[in-house]
Enzyme design. Structure first.
Site, PDB file in Angstrom:
ATOM      1  CG  ASP A   1      -2.140   0.813   1.156  1.00  0.00           C
ATOM      2  OD1 ASP A   1      -2.010   2.040   1.017  1.00  0.00           O
ATOM      3  OD2 ASP A   1      -3.241   0.244   1.217  1.00  0.00           O
TER       4      ASP A   1
ATOM      5  CG  ASP B   1       1.760   5.053  -6.901  1.00  0.00           C
ATOM      6  OD1 ASP B   1       0.700   4.495  -7.262  1.00  0.00           O
ATOM      7  OD2 ASP B   1       2.041   6.239  -7.186  1.00  0.00           O
ATOM      8  CB  VAL B   2      -0.936  -0.301  -7.658  1.00  0.00           C
ATOM      9  CG1 VAL B   2      -0.794  -1.158  -6.418  1.00  0.00           C
ATOM     10  CG2 VAL B   2      -2.157   0.618  -7.577  1.00  0.00           C
TER      11      VAL B   2
ATOM     12  CE1 TYR C   1     -14.170   3.395  -7.430  1.00  0.00           C
ATOM     13  CE2 TYR C   1     -16.354   2.746  -8.179  1.00  0.00           C
ATOM     14  CZ  TYR C   1     -15.287   2.591  -7.319  1.00  0.00           C
ATOM     15  OH  TYR C   1     -15.336   1.625  -6.338  1.00  0.00           O
TER      16      TYR C   1
ATOM     17  CE  LYS D   1     -13.439  -0.151  -8.658  1.00  0.00           C
ATOM     18  NZ  LYS D   1     -12.400  -0.926  -7.976  1.00  0.00           N
TER      19      LYS D   1
HETATM   20  N1  LIG Z   1     -16.326   1.062  -0.222  1.00  0.00           N
HETATM   21  C1  LIG Z   1     -17.172   0.721  -1.166  1.00  0.00           C
HETATM   22  O1  LIG Z   1     -18.398   0.919  -1.023  1.00  0.00           O
HETATM   23  C2  LIG Z   1     -16.692   0.062  -2.429  1.00  0.00           C
HETATM   24  C3  LIG Z   1     -17.654  -0.378  -3.329  1.00  0.00           C
HETATM   25  C4  LIG Z   1     -17.242  -0.997  -4.501  1.00  0.00           C
HETATM   26  C5  LIG Z   1     -15.893  -1.167  -4.750  1.00  0.00           C
HETATM   27  N2  LIG Z   1     -14.977  -0.705  -3.854  1.00  0.00           N
HETATM   28  C6  LIG Z   1     -13.572  -0.904  -4.198  1.00  0.00           C
HETATM   29  O2  LIG Z   1     -12.907  -1.591  -3.171  1.00  0.00           O
HETATM   30  C7  LIG Z   1     -11.521  -1.253  -3.192  1.00  0.00           C
HETATM   31  C8  LIG Z   1     -11.099  -0.819  -1.786  1.00  0.00           C
HETATM   32  O3  LIG Z   1     -11.873   0.301  -1.432  1.00  0.00           O
HETATM   33  P1  LIG Z   1     -12.155   0.708   0.086  1.00  0.00           P
HETATM   34  O4  LIG Z   1     -13.532   1.228   0.137  1.00  0.00           O
HETATM   35  O5  LIG Z   1     -11.731  -0.380   0.980  1.00  0.00           O
HETATM   36  O6  LIG Z   1     -11.208   1.992   0.166  1.00  0.00           O
HETATM   37  P2  LIG Z   1     -10.039   2.378   1.196  1.00  0.00           P
HETATM   38  O7  LIG Z   1      -9.644   3.754   0.832  1.00  0.00           O
HETATM   39  O8  LIG Z   1     -10.469   2.115   2.589  1.00  0.00           O
HETATM   40  O9  LIG Z   1      -8.847   1.390   0.806  1.00  0.00           O
HETATM   41  C9  LIG Z   1      -8.102   1.594  -0.369  1.00  0.00           C
HETATM   42  C10 LIG Z   1      -6.633   1.382  -0.057  1.00  0.00           C
HETATM   43  O10 LIG Z   1      -5.910   1.530  -1.292  1.00  0.00           O
HETATM   44  C11 LIG Z   1      -4.737   2.268  -1.005  1.00  0.00           C
HETATM   45  N3  LIG Z   1      -4.263   2.927  -2.230  1.00  0.00           N
HETATM   46  C12 LIG Z   1      -4.846   3.969  -2.871  1.00  0.00           C
HETATM   47  N4  LIG Z   1      -4.100   4.299  -3.932  1.00  0.00           N
HETATM   48  C13 LIG Z   1      -3.030   3.464  -3.958  1.00  0.00           C
HETATM   49  C14 LIG Z   1      -1.914   3.309  -4.817  1.00  0.00           C
HETATM   50  N5  LIG Z   1      -1.735   4.123  -5.885  1.00  0.00           N
HETATM   51  N6  LIG Z   1      -1.013   2.334  -4.567  1.00  0.00           N
HETATM   52  C15 LIG Z   1      -1.181   1.522  -3.488  1.00  0.00           C
HETATM   53  N7  LIG Z   1      -2.221   1.618  -2.627  1.00  0.00           N
HETATM   54  C16 LIG Z   1      -3.127   2.585  -2.864  1.00  0.00           C
HETATM   55  C17 LIG Z   1      -5.141   3.268   0.066  1.00  0.00           C
HETATM   56  O11 LIG Z   1      -4.010   3.780   0.758  1.00  0.00           O
HETATM   57  C18 LIG Z   1      -6.059   2.416   0.925  1.00  0.00           C
HETATM   58  O12 LIG Z   1      -5.313   1.751   1.945  1.00  0.00           O
HETATM   59  C19 LIG Z   1     -11.373  -0.150  -4.239  1.00  0.00           C
HETATM   60  O13 LIG Z   1     -10.951  -0.739  -5.455  1.00  0.00           O
HETATM   61  C20 LIG Z   1     -12.777   0.369  -4.395  1.00  0.00           C
HETATM   62  O14 LIG Z   1     -12.995   0.911  -5.675  1.00  0.00           O
HETATM   63  C21 LIG Z   1     -15.342  -0.106  -2.693  1.00  0.00           C
END
Ligand SMILES: NC(=O)c1ccc[n+]([C@@H]2O[C@H](COP(=O)([O-])OP(=O)(O)OC[C@H]3O[C@@H](n4cnc5c(N)ncnc54)[C@H](O)[C@@H]3O)[C@@H](O)[C@H]2O)c1
Length: 271
Positions: free
Chosen positions: A44, A70-71, A162, A166
């Site tokens: 992360d 950083d992905v 977004y 997706k």
């Molecule tokens: N929360 C929701 O309702 C929801 C719904 C559908 C999909 N998602 C997807 O689930 C995944 C996780 O989301 P979440 O809600 O847990 O968010 P979150 O922000 O809690 O977790 C995301 C993590 O990704 C890390 N991150 C961001 N950019 C990065 C990078 N360039 N390199 C490495 N790490 C990086 C952040 O530091 C964080 O720890 C995402 O792909 C999001 O699109 C979330």
């Protein structure tokens, strides 16, 4: 290419690589696998968050390490390959959870730098990590990759970067399942509904999202907890799912089933 010529360590303890593991769904996923005795690599950008998750796992008797990445950055992902190879051996499971959420906007209002960053992290980051770690799985004779989709991949939301990113992840998942299946690597995606992750909670607290509306749109009348997405991911990576590849599995408390039904009927799950 030499660095990809790994041989997976012969061990019953698997290495599970979770990008975005410092928070939300990724954090819950890291904890879920660690509870089973797997070694988890949390990769992360957020180092302090990742270290806190590691402390949590270790205090529960599990094993986890942190690799900063950083992905969206090719060099950073290359460094992660070296780090994982050195510290734990090639991963049996890759969960591509690193991602950015987006606030609603109109076409002309979305800043193109934000547009490009969302594509770079959410889509290209997923692609890059698959590309980086799949060869080691192939070499080891198999593995499992999970990508994170969203209901916005299959419904229309005002999320101009977004949602298309997706939808592209869903297509990438199917393509990679076909590409890597003959080498024993399964590739699936989960499609979360409204998940109460840290990011989502921040948006709710800031008044940008309405939790009661999100609950009402789902058949079960509630949001999804990060741990429930983690359970689905864990299942898809388990032997119980050995014949499942190329799928996108909704874990959405029935949002996809219920939202248009409710609009048509004129009532919600809370009525
Ligand atoms: N929360 C929701 O309702 C929801 C719904 C559908 C999909 N998602 C997807 O689930 C995944 C996780 O989301 P979440 O809600 O847990 O968010 P979150 O922000 O809690 O977790 C995301 C993590 O990704 C890390 N991150 C961001 N950019 C990065 C990078 N360039 N390199 C490495 N790490 C990086 C952040 O530091 C964080 O720890 C995402 O792909 C999001 O699109 C979330």
């Amino acid at each position: 290419m030499a660095k990809l010529e790994w041989v997976r360590r012969v061990s019953s303890v698997r290495t599970i690589l979770v990008t975005g593991g410092s928070s939300g769904i990724g954090r819950a996923t890291a904890i879920r696998f660690a509870r089973d005795g797997d070694t988890v690599v949390i990769a992360d950008l957020n180092e302090s968050g990742g270290k806190a998750v590691i402390e949590e796992i270790e205090s529960d008797g599990g094993k986890a390490i942190f690799g900063k990445v950083d992905v969206a950055d090719d060099e950073s992902v290359e460094d992660l390959i070296d780090f994982v190879e050195r510290e734990s051996g090639a991963p049996a499971v890759l969960v591509n959870c690193a991602g950015l959420l987006q606030n609603p906007s109109r076409l002309v209002d979305l800043d193109m730098a934000e547009h490009d960053r969302i594509w770079a992290v959410n889509y290209r980051g997923t692609y890059l990590c698959c590309r980086a770690f799949a060869p080691a799985m192939v070499k080891a004779g198999g593995g499992s990759i999970i990508n994170i989709s969203s209901t916005s991949a299959v419904r229309v939301f005002p999320l101009l970067a977004y949602s298309p990113a997706k939808a592209a992840i869903d297509q990438l998942t199917a393509i990679l399942a076909a590409d890597l299946g003959p080498d024993g690597v399964r590739v699936n995606a989960v499609l979360p509904g409204y998940v109460r992750s840290e990011q989502m909670q921040l948006r709710i607290d800031a008044g940008l999202r309405d939790a009661s509306k999100m609950k009402a749109q789902s058949a079960l009348g509630r949001m999804v907890e990060p741990g429930e997405i983690a359970d689905g991911i864990h299942f898809l990576c388990s032997d119980a799912a050995r014949a499942i590849t190329g799928t996108v599995m909704p874990i959405d408390a029935g949002y996809l089933a219920s939202s248009s039904y409710q609009l048509h009927a004129g009532w919600t799950s809370e009525d």
